[in-house]
Design an enzyme around this catalytic site. Sequence first.
Site, PDB file in Angstrom:
ATOM      1  N   HIS A 103       0.734  -1.166  -0.105  1.00 15.39           N
ATOM      2  CA  HIS A 103       0.036   0.054   0.027  1.00 15.39           C
ATOM      3  C   HIS A 103       0.951   1.297   0.065  1.00 15.39           C
ATOM      4  CE1 HIS A 103       0.264   1.332   4.206  1.00 15.39           C
ATOM      5  NE2 HIS A 103       0.386   0.143   4.559  1.00 15.39           N
ATOM      6  N   ASP A 120       6.350   2.360   6.744  1.00 12.53           N
ATOM      7  CA  ASP A 120       5.056   1.916   6.501  1.00 12.53           C
ATOM      8  C   ASP A 120       4.163   2.732   5.692  1.00 12.53           C
ATOM      9  OD1 ASP A 120       2.525   0.528   6.845  1.00 12.53           O
ATOM     10  OD2 ASP A 120       2.088   1.447   8.832  1.00 12.53           O
ATOM     11  N   GLU A 145      -5.155   2.132   2.748  1.00 12.08           N
ATOM     12  CA  GLU A 145      -5.071   0.736   3.668  1.00 12.08           C
ATOM     13  C   GLU A 145      -5.246   1.216   5.207  1.00 12.08           C
ATOM     14  OE1 GLU A 145      -2.838  -1.922   6.322  1.00 12.08           O
ATOM     15  OE2 GLU A 145      -2.465   0.138   5.938  1.00 12.08           O
ATOM     16  N   GLU A 146      -4.619   2.526   5.558  1.00 12.81           N
ATOM     17  CA  GLU A 146      -4.814   2.733   6.772  1.00 12.81           C
ATOM     18  C   GLU A 146      -6.011   3.264   7.399  1.00 12.81           C
ATOM     19  OE1 GLU A 146      -1.995   2.613   8.588  1.00 12.81           O
ATOM     20  OE2 GLU A 146      -0.239   2.608   7.277  1.00 12.81           O
ATOM     21  N   ASP A 162       3.775  -5.673   3.749  1.00 12.00           N
ATOM     22  CA  ASP A 162       3.516  -4.764   4.435  1.00 12.00           C
ATOM     23  C   ASP A 162       4.662  -4.979   5.704  1.00 12.00           C
ATOM     24  OD1 ASP A 162       2.396  -2.681   5.774  1.00 12.00           O
ATOM     25  OD2 ASP A 162       0.237  -3.404   5.786  1.00 12.00           O
ATOM     26  N   HIS A 173       3.776   3.812  13.521  1.00 14.15           N
ATOM     27  CA  HIS A 173       2.948   4.849  13.400  1.00 14.15           C
ATOM     28  C   HIS A 173       3.697   6.081  14.051  1.00 14.15           C
ATOM     29  CE1 HIS A 173      -0.958   2.501  11.963  1.00 14.15           C
ATOM     30  NE2 HIS A 173       0.043   2.474  11.143  1.00 14.15           N
TER      31      HIS A 173
END
Length: 358
Positions: free
Chosen positions: A67, A177, A209-210, A232, A324
Amino acid sequence: MFKEQFYEQLKEVAAIQGSPGHEKHIVRKLVDLFEPYSDDLEIDHMGNIYAYKKGSHPGPKIMVSAHSDEIGCVVRDIDENGFIRIERTGGMLEALMIGRKVNVNGHFGVIGVKAGHLQTMEERKVVPSIYDLYVDVGASSRDEVSKLGITIGDPITYISELERFTNTDLICGKAIDNRSCCILLLELFKALDEKEFSGTVVGVIAVQEEVGLRGAKTAAYKVNPDFAFVLDTIPCADTPDSMGTGYPVGIGKGPVIPALAGGAVRGNIMSAQMKELIVQTADNEKIPIQLAVMSGATTDLAAVHLEREGILGGAITFARRYSHSPVEVANLTDFEQGLQLLKSLILSQNDWGSMSFI
């Protein structure tokens, strides 16, 4: 050579703003990177990229996806003094946001912080809600913000350049990410230029995706592959604050294969035959891997495997520290081993093209 090239390419694409629903700049860059190595290339209405690599012999259609979006926020409101209120798009954590530099639709800004001199003892102990945070773009009125071209709904992302730790294969920055796996997929396409294989590989760069695996859902429906591999990055537990949690996954120990990912509703239990295929291939090639059960995180495979009549798929993931955050940390060796595993799976698929549930 792989690590240096991978790092330099990742450094370039990780810097590009591309939060959920605002991936156009990163999509444009990735299209430029994939075109020379693709037999055909498409972009759908959502921004998903489809890059096709045709094999020299008939065979299955294999989807390999990553992604493109990163966690971020959007402009929720602009007050009369030019300060911007925000709403999250993805896993933005308030504790990591205060005092950070941010990109507001191409403009420099900072997430404000009340001076410690002015905070009460109680305020110092509490993390403010995202609805109490604000972004300062150097404007003194709503009109000045408007003249910058900033409007409600515009994207906000961290500013954090990718860097490499001294004398190691560790890298640190924002958007590891999942820009790292976008570059890994690109490296797979480059590697297949020199190889004979059967069938067709469809490289998918999915959006959003998030915020709920949205792009992968429509992409899987469109491609309708025989098999799918989702790439991922995932959280790990090799730092002092997370060791002993019963989740023994760390960076530098090889790709992570999630036997189970996600909760009861939005998750995936990897099929026994796909798990066996990945583990056996890694064993044959002497590639270290980490099997994991990760109920607190998921991948696009959770959406992909439910499309059409069900798609047989597996996830190949890579551990990252400080998930994140603007200082995610990963190990280049893990990605190098991941490329080796992916190549081996694609080149050996004559042995598993007839795989079925029983």
